[in-house]
Design a protein around this motif. Structure first.
Motif, mmCIF file in Angstrom:
data_model
loop_
_atom_site.group_PDB
_atom_site.id
_atom_site.type_symbol
_atom_site.label_atom_id
_atom_site.label_comp_id
_atom_site.label_asym_id
_atom_site.label_seq_id
_atom_site.Cartn_x
_atom_site.Cartn_y
_atom_site.Cartn_z
ATOM 1 N N ASP A 2 0.827 -1.208 0.000
ATOM 2 C CA ASP A 2 0.000 0.000 0.000
ATOM 3 C C ASP A 2 0.862 1.260 0.000
ATOM 4 O O ASP A 2 0.541 2.237 -0.669
ATOM 5 N N GLU A 3 1.929 1.229 0.763
ATOM 6 C CA GLU A 3 2.795 2.405 0.844
ATOM 7 C C GLU A 3 3.449 2.706 -0.501
ATOM 8 O O GLU A 3 3.506 3.857 -0.929
ATOM 9 N N THR A 4 3.899 1.682 -1.195
ATOM 10 C CA THR A 4 4.504 1.868 -2.517
ATOM 11 C C THR A 4 3.480 2.420 -3.500
ATOM 12 O O THR A 4 3.763 3.366 -4.245
ATOM 13 N N LEU A 5 2.297 1.848 -3.488
ATOM 14 C CA LEU A 5 1.226 2.308 -4.368
ATOM 15 C C LEU A 5 0.836 3.751 -4.043
ATOM 16 O O LEU A 5 0.674 4.587 -4.940
ATOM 17 N N PHE A 6 0.717 4.048 -2.763
ATOM 18 C CA PHE A 6 0.319 5.381 -2.327
ATOM 19 C C PHE A 6 1.371 6.425 -2.706
ATOM 20 O O PHE A 6 1.043 7.498 -3.206
ATOM 21 N N LYS A 7 2.640 6.117 -2.484
ATOM 22 C CA LYS A 7 3.702 7.063 -2.843
ATOM 23 C C LYS A 7 3.731 7.313 -4.347
ATOM 24 O O LYS A 7 3.939 8.440 -4.794
ATOM 25 N N GLY A 8 3.506 6.267 -5.125
ATOM 26 C CA GLY A 8 3.449 6.433 -6.578
ATOM 27 C C GLY A 8 2.296 7.328 -6.998
ATOM 28 O O GLY A 8 2.436 8.177 -7.886
ATOM 29 N N LEU A 9 1.165 7.154 -6.343
ATOM 30 C CA LEU A 9 -0.011 7.975 -6.639
ATOM 31 C C LEU A 9 0.230 9.438 -6.269
ATOM 32 O O LEU A 9 -0.135 10.349 -7.016
ATOM 33 N N VAL A 10 0.871 9.664 -5.144
ATOM 34 C CA VAL A 10 1.189 11.031 -4.716
ATOM 35 C C VAL A 10 2.162 11.683 -5.693
ATOM 36 O O VAL A 10 1.986 12.842 -6.090
ATOM 37 N N LEU A 11 3.180 10.949 -6.113
ATOM 38 C CA LEU A 11 4.144 11.502 -7.075
ATOM 39 C C LEU A 11 3.484 11.798 -8.416
ATOM 40 O O LEU A 11 3.792 12.802 -9.059
ATOM 41 N N LEU A 12 2.573 10.944 -8.832
ATOM 42 C CA LEU A 12 1.843 11.176 -10.082
ATOM 43 C C LEU A 12 0.981 12.436 -9.983
ATOM 44 O O LEU A 12 0.968 13.263 -10.898
ATOM 45 N N ALA A 13 0.286 12.589 -8.869
ATOM 46 C CA ALA A 13 -0.546 13.781 -8.670
ATOM 47 C C ALA A 13 0.311 15.042 -8.636
ATOM 48 O O ALA A 13 -0.054 16.075 -9.207
ATOM 49 N N ASP A 14 1.467 14.963 -7.999
ATOM 50 C CA ASP A 14 2.360 16.119 -7.919
ATOM 51 C C ASP A 14 2.910 16.489 -9.295
ATOM 52 O O ASP A 14 2.933 17.659 -9.667
#
Length: 186
Positions: free
Chosen positions: A55-67
């Motif tokens: 979940d943490e890997t997926l979440f960090k990827g999603l945050v970086l994509l949004a940024d």
């Protein structure tokens, strides 16, 4: 950004009340905020979540994509603003550069926009409402895309139509200045 917020609210329901601005939330998650004290405070109190590694890997990827998406959108806005300021300097002063670009897009060509009446400019973007008015007798539209102009947004409900009409007149004059100035240039 919506999915990031939903995920965090499930983990910490107070987050939705505490951080309402999506840009601030994204700055907190990425660490982009200049004020490190505010960043630390939010992370300690609001973003305490339990995530497994997947979940943490997926979440960090999603945050970086949004940024990166936010940065890309801001860059496009900057370039568009520069282009519109170069093409239509007078119109950009009266209307915002992004609003001038929307008007140009809706009209289809610079010539059509420059030679159109102020009432046409006022109703650009309100075509559905205009035809609904003509077909069924509903209230006529007072403004189209001009609703996004800061003067119209901050006006009272009774004044919005009047301000949109005045703004459309000023934009019409500015468009003619810009268009015919370009024709006079070699």
């Amino acid at each position: 950004m919506k999915r990031i917020r939903e995920y965090l609210v499930v983990k910490n329901p107070k987050l939705n009340k505490e951080v309402k601005d999506d840009d601030l939330l994204l700055d907190i998650l990425t660490g982009n905020k200049q004020n490190k004290q505010v960043l630390r405070e939010y992370k300690e109190h609001l973003l305490i979540t339990r995530m497994d590694d997947r979940d943490e890997t997926l979440f960090k990827g999603l945050v970086l994509l949004a940024d990166s998406t936010r940065k890309g959108i801001n860059r496009v806005k900057e370039v568009l603003t520069d282009e519109v300021n170069a093409l239509m300097p007078e119109t950009s002063k009266v209307a915002t550069p992004l609003l001038a670009a929307k008007l140009l897009m809706l009209a289809g060509s610079f010539k059509k926009l420059a030679t159109s009446t102020s009432s046409f400019i006022q109703l650009l973007g309100a075509e559905k409402a205009l035809f609904r008015h003509l077909r069924s007798g509903a209230k006529p539209p007072k403004y189209g895309v001009l609703y996004q102009h800061p003067d119209v947004v901050k006006a009272s409900i009774k004044e919005k139509g009047k301000i949109a009409r005045k703004l459309a007149s000023r934009i019409s004059i500015a468009l003619r200045k810009d268009y015919f100035r370009r024709d006079a240039l070699p």
